[in-house]
Every structure is written in C-alpha cells, then in structure tokens.
Design a protein around this motif. Structure first.
Motif, PDB file in Angstrom:
ATOM      1  N   GLY A  95     -18.848  97.901   0.904  1.00  0.00           N
ATOM      2  CA  GLY A  95     -19.532  98.506  -0.236  1.00  0.00           C
ATOM      3  C   GLY A  95     -19.049  99.919  -0.439  1.00  0.00           C
ATOM      4  O   GLY A  95     -18.053 100.350   0.146  1.00  0.00           O
ATOM      5  N   PRO A  98     -22.159 105.695   0.749  1.00  0.00           N
ATOM      6  CA  PRO A  98     -23.568 105.940   0.429  1.00  0.00           C
ATOM      7  C   PRO A  98     -23.819 107.388   0.029  1.00  0.00           C
ATOM      8  O   PRO A  98     -22.966 108.256   0.220  1.00  0.00           O
ATOM      9  CB  PRO A  98     -24.289 105.606   1.740  1.00  0.00           C
ATOM     10  CG  PRO A  98     -23.272 105.875   2.801  1.00  0.00           C
ATOM     11  CD  PRO A  98     -21.934 105.528   2.189  1.00  0.00           C
ATOM     12  N   THR A 158     -21.087  97.858   7.223  1.00  0.00           N
ATOM     13  CA  THR A 158     -22.346  97.687   6.511  1.00  0.00           C
ATOM     14  C   THR A 158     -22.871  99.020   5.983  1.00  0.00           C
ATOM     15  O   THR A 158     -22.421 100.093   6.392  1.00  0.00           O
ATOM     16  CB  THR A 158     -23.417  97.070   7.425  1.00  0.00           C
ATOM     17  OG1 THR A 158     -23.796  98.041   8.424  1.00  0.00           O
ATOM     18  CG2 THR A 158     -22.897  95.810   8.102  1.00  0.00           C
ATOM     19  N   ARG A 159     -23.848  98.928   5.086  1.00  0.00           N
ATOM     20  CA  ARG A 159     -24.454 100.141   4.551  1.00  0.00           C
ATOM     21  C   ARG A 159     -25.074 100.970   5.668  1.00  0.00           C
ATOM     22  O   ARG A 159     -24.946 102.198   5.694  1.00  0.00           O
ATOM     23  CB  ARG A 159     -25.514  99.787   3.504  1.00  0.00           C
ATOM     24  CG  ARG A 159     -26.156 101.020   2.880  1.00  0.00           C
ATOM     25  CD  ARG A 159     -27.140 100.660   1.787  1.00  0.00           C
ATOM     26  NE  ARG A 159     -27.720 101.854   1.218  1.00  0.00           N
ATOM     27  CZ  ARG A 159     -27.176 102.592   0.282  1.00  0.00           C
ATOM     28  NH1 ARG A 159     -25.986 102.262  -0.212  1.00  0.00           N
ATOM     29  NH2 ARG A 159     -27.786 103.673  -0.182  1.00  0.00           N
ATOM     30  N   ARG A 162     -22.437 102.825   7.578  1.00  0.00           N
ATOM     31  CA  ARG A 162     -21.898 103.964   6.823  1.00  0.00           C
ATOM     32  C   ARG A 162     -22.911 105.107   6.758  1.00  0.00           C
ATOM     33  O   ARG A 162     -22.537 106.279   6.855  1.00  0.00           O
ATOM     34  CB  ARG A 162     -21.481 103.515   5.418  1.00  0.00           C
ATOM     35  CG  ARG A 162     -20.334 102.499   5.437  1.00  0.00           C
ATOM     36  CD  ARG A 162     -19.722 102.297   4.066  1.00  0.00           C
ATOM     37  NE  ARG A 162     -20.649 101.741   3.090  1.00  0.00           N
ATOM     38  CZ  ARG A 162     -20.930 100.452   2.963  1.00  0.00           C
ATOM     39  NH1 ARG A 162     -20.378  99.563   3.782  1.00  0.00           N
ATOM     40  NH2 ARG A 162     -21.762 100.039   2.022  1.00  0.00           N
ATOM     41  N   GLU A 163     -24.185 104.770   6.575  1.00  0.00           N
ATOM     42  CA  GLU A 163     -25.216 105.804   6.548  1.00  0.00           C
ATOM     43  C   GLU A 163     -25.275 106.571   7.869  1.00  0.00           C
ATOM     44  O   GLU A 163     -25.518 107.778   7.887  1.00  0.00           O
ATOM     45  CB  GLU A 163     -26.577 105.182   6.244  1.00  0.00           C
ATOM     46  CG  GLU A 163     -26.740 104.716   4.804  1.00  0.00           C
ATOM     47  CD  GLU A 163     -28.051 103.984   4.559  1.00  0.00           C
ATOM     48  OE1 GLU A 163     -28.422 103.818   3.386  1.00  0.00           O
ATOM     49  OE2 GLU A 163     -28.705 103.587   5.551  1.00  0.00           O
TER      50      GLU A 163
END
Length: 310
Positions: A95, A98, A158-159, A162-163
């Motif tokens: 994705g 973020p 995954t989100r 990354r966060e």
C-alpha cells in the motif's frame, strides 16, 4: 587487623549500595522493560544473530513493538538520542506510505512502562523523562534536517509494519538532499534487487556514522550523522544471476554522505550532479569494505552478518 577488615567490608557494602543508587542517573544503562539484548526479536537478523563487536555500554537494544507485534529492531544511543542502526526483514509495501503519526518509546523513559511505542500527545506536552531519554518532534522543527528513516516505511509490507517505522527511535537528522535524493535512490535500488533476484528473506541493517571530530546536534540534543550506511544479506538468490549483479549477492553495502562539506576519503563527490543533490553521493561497496570503515570510525571490530551471510 580484624577491625580494619570489618571496616573495609562495611565500606565496600556502602560503596556498592551508593553505586546502585546512582545507576539510574547514567542514561546509557538498561532500564526496566528494555532488554539487555535482542532476544525477543532475533528474527530480524540473519541467522538470528545481531552484529558482533558493538560493545559500548551506551547502546540500548530495542525490539520495536507496535499493536502487539514486533516489527524490527534498533540499537539506540541514549546520549545521541538517535539509533546507531535499525535491522529489519525487507518486504515490499502492499500500500501507500501512511500519514506521519510520530511515536516515542515509553520504555526508554520509565522503568515499568509498556513496551509498545506510543504516539506523541496531540497537546505536544510530554513527561520530562521522555524529554530526557529520547528525541522529540519539536527537536526537528526549524532544524534544516528531515526525519530520516533507517528502516524505510516502503520496505515494510502491511500498514501496521509501515506505521511502526514512524517512531523517532528509528529516525536520524538527515539532509533533504540525501533523504529525497541519492539515499532514496539506494533504497529503491535495494527493493528492485530483492524483487528481481532474491528467492528468500533479505535481511537489512541500516545505520549511521557520527562525526569523528566535534559532535553536531540539532536543538543541542539530537546528534547529526556525517554518513549513512546500509547493508543487506540475501542468502537464497537466483542461480542464473546476470553478470551485472553477481557481485551484489549474497551481500551488498553502501555509504552515503549526509554532509556535502565532508572530505572525500570515504565517499567521493560527483561534481556533475545537479546542485540540489551534489555532495550527497552514495558509494556502493562490499560488506567487508563497509565493516572496515565502521571498525575504523567507531573504534570497534564490527561484523554485520553471521558467517558473512554464507
């Protein structure tokens, strides 16, 4: 004689007790939930073995935990308020990058704190223990430095992965010309090589080198690195590698300039580069060459990957 020996024992007991009382004042020492090692997150290192030879007491291992999961590992320097390196397993993002919700490590500030990173309060008010133990978002304001990821968010799948990279214990002051220029190019290059040639996990360690002479800081608190460095280990790779990339497996490394005015002993300058990135060059090299540079600059005999990733 008996009196003297008994007095010596009492003095020793007193001295030991006094030392124990003084230990919390020394920021380089381990506190509470923080581990003495990376035992909870060894999977982020090749062969579950962190780099060898880094023996200074001021470095603090952190297993970077977010939403009840470990995402990567960092070796943190309390006095510099920056990591020496972050180690992770590369996994291409599924994705977008973020939003930047910056976080801190309660475990660095409080002996019994939760081991999960937390977002900075929206009020901007933080406890004095947090201020003393680590960098703050405010340290970077008006500093002419960007927040440079050692573990870049787009190297995480995954989100949540990354966060988790948006903790300031994964960040160093990096010049924009490096961060969005040649160093970003290196990060993209490593990602391309992983996708094209690596058949298994790629273990990455990315770190910094401080100035040899006088230290540089932002806000008189956060140390500025003179160089960035990165190395990867890909033990399983394509058997039919093109000739042009055979020297890049199983290991590969690079050093990047974070000061366009530094000498050229480690990384030469391309005088033909465009003005915005000139002086922020990145030099590709073998892991052995990088280890030699780190050994000289940090005065420690450093080995990054167990068995040279063989």
């Amino acid at each position: 004689m008996y009196f003297n020996r008994r007095s010596q024992r009492k003095m020793l007991q007193f001295s030991t007790g006094a030392l124990l009382l003084l230990l919390p004042w020394f920021g380089g020492l381990v506190l509470g939930e923080i581990s003495h090692d990376f035992s909870q997150c060894l999977d982020f290192f090749y062969d579950q073995t962190p780099p060898k030879g880094i023996n200074a007491a001021v470095y603090q291992p952190i297993c970077q935990r977010y939403k009840n999961q470990y995402h990567f590992a960092s070796l943190y320097h309390r006095q510099h308020r920056t990591p020496l390196y972050s180690a992770y397993v590369l996994s291409p993002a599924n994705g977008k990058r973020p939003n930047s919700t910056w976080m801190y490590e309660p475990q660095l500030a409080f002996s019994r704190a939760n081991t999960e990173m937390k977002p900075f309060p929206s009020s901007g008010l933080v406890d004095q223990n947090v201020i003393e133990s680590q960098a703050l978002v405010g340290d970077y304001r008006n500093s002419n430095f960007t927040k440079g990821h050692l573990n870049p968010s787009m190297h995480q799948k995954t989100r949540e992965n990354r966060e988790a990279t948006f903790t300031l214990t994964n960040i160093v002051p990096q010049r924009a010309g490096s961060n969005s220029g040649p160093w970003n190019g290196l990060e993209n290059e490593v990602l391309r090589k992983f996708k094209a040639f690596c058949n298994g996990s790629m273990y990455v360690i990315t770190g910094v080198m401080p100035y040899e002479s006088e230290p540089r800081q932002i806000n008189n608190r956060v140390s500025v690195p003179e160089y960035m460095w990165s190395a990867y280990c890909c033990p399983a790779y394509r058997s039919n590698l093109p000739e042009s990339v055979r020297n890049f497996f199983p290991t590969y490394a690079a050093v990047g300039r974070n000061d366009r005015n530094s000498g050229e002993e480690i990384v030469p300058v391309n005088v033909k580069a465009r003005a915005s990135v000139r002086g922020y060059d990145v030099r590709r090299m073998s892991v052995e060459t990088l280890e030699g540079i780190l050994t000289q600059r940090l005065a420690m005999s450093i080995s990054l990957f167990h068995g040279q990733c063989q």
